[in-house]
Design an enzyme around this catalytic site. Sequence first.
Site, short mmCIF file in Angstrom:
data_model
loop_
_atom_site.label_atom_id
_atom_site.label_comp_id
_atom_site.label_asym_id
_atom_site.label_seq_id
_atom_site.Cartn_x
_atom_site.Cartn_y
_atom_site.Cartn_z
N ASN A 1 -9.94 0.03 0.05
CA ASN A 1 -8.57 0.10 -0.22
C ASN A 1 -8.01 -0.51 -1.35
O ASN A 1 -8.21 -1.52 -1.91
CB ASN A 1 -8.13 -0.85 1.04
CG ASN A 1 -6.76 -0.83 1.05
OD1 ASN A 1 -5.92 -0.36 0.15
ND2 ASN A 1 -6.11 -1.44 2.08
N HIS B 1 -3.08 7.14 3.12
CA HIS B 1 -3.85 5.72 2.50
C HIS B 1 -4.97 5.42 3.00
O HIS B 1 -5.32 5.59 4.29
CB HIS B 1 -2.68 4.69 2.56
CG HIS B 1 -3.22 3.18 2.30
ND1 HIS B 1 -3.45 3.09 1.10
CD2 HIS B 1 -3.16 2.08 3.15
CE1 HIS B 1 -3.73 1.84 1.23
NE2 HIS B 1 -3.68 1.39 2.38
N CYS C 1 0.78 -1.25 0.09
CA CYS C 1 -0.11 0.10 0.14
C CYS C 1 0.92 1.37 0.12
O CYS C 1 0.34 2.10 -0.30
CB CYS C 1 -1.17 0.01 1.10
SG CYS C 1 -2.13 -1.25 0.95
#
Length: 335
Positions: free
Chosen positions: A286, A256, A115
Amino acid sequence: MAVRTSYIRSVGRYLPERRLTNSDLEKMVDTNDEWILSRTGIRERRILEPGLGNSYMAVRAARDCLERAGVEGGEVDAIIVGTVTPDMLFPATACLVQKGIGARHAWGFDLSAGCSGFLFSLTTGAQMVESGRYRKVLVIGSDVMSSIVDYTDRNTCVLFGDAAAAVLLEECPEEGYGILDFIQRVDGSGEDSLYMKAGGSRRPASMETVQNREHFVYQEGKQVFKNAVTEMAAVSAGILENNGLTGKDVSLFIPHQANLRIIAACANRMGIDENKVVINIEKYANTTAATIPLCLYDAHVEQGRVKHGDYLVMAAFGAGFTWGSALVRWFDPEA
Ligand code: UT7
């Protein structure tokens, strides 16, 4: 001597059309909208048609980004694709993007950092521009998480979505603007907290790995959560301290998008107001390497919230572990 920096000249994105809502997931696994929304903040996510692959999205995000800047593919010097879901293990998705946008003078590579993939790609691209060797570097965050998510595992299938977003980096004409600073870290002791068990050289694909469902995302949610809260919050606050800034100086925090509670902990450590935090996890979930540029797209292109001279902080945490933060002072050539 003047310090050369790079700036984000334009932003583009690609979102698959198909939506997978929490109520759709209720029909697939033992879950419910209330649990997903309260634990993560997610309402729905986008899913790419099977068989299209990462480059399908990455090329479209790149084209959108270049069109907004009025730049041709042939002008791009380098392409970096942050991803954990390339079309194939090799060749790199960056090569497929090169072909798709007609970047005939470019070289490029994929960068695998979970990520944190976009953040690490952004700062790598920034340093390539700063070196003076490259004028136009395309940085893309793109992930087809639906290709590695087990839709029988409620622990993970509710969390992820598919998307791509891209930025174009160029040398910043004015000193004191652009990508100013970053902090980046990795810690391999997190290797088995968030990973895909098989499909690499240690455990190649076999009948056994398929039967054991080892080609999917595996996550120790609580372990990742604890580390993310501590480390991402530390670098989010740290980048301000290192640059003599406080939360009051920051116009936008672009974190994020893994979990609203992690984002809140970071904002709290930085001492910044809720209304300065860019959040779109409810719409896209996500999307791994795509979350930060997708948020930047929302704030900049859709909402017009990013102004010349604004301080932006970006921060990420992901598999590896990998994590980091970056400080950007927005440069608007029209201002
Ligand atoms: O982006 C890369 C980095 N990733 C992250 O930052 C993710 C970090 N982790 C998290 O965001 C959170 O840990 C999760 C959202 C993944 C999970 O939230 P949690 O509060 O840590 O829940 P948990 O995993 O401890 O599960 C709590 C309960 C369990 O039931 P029991 O054992 O208490 O009876 C789970 O089985 O919730 C259950 N559960 C679910 N229930 C309904 C787990 N998934 C679901 C679900 N629906 N989808």
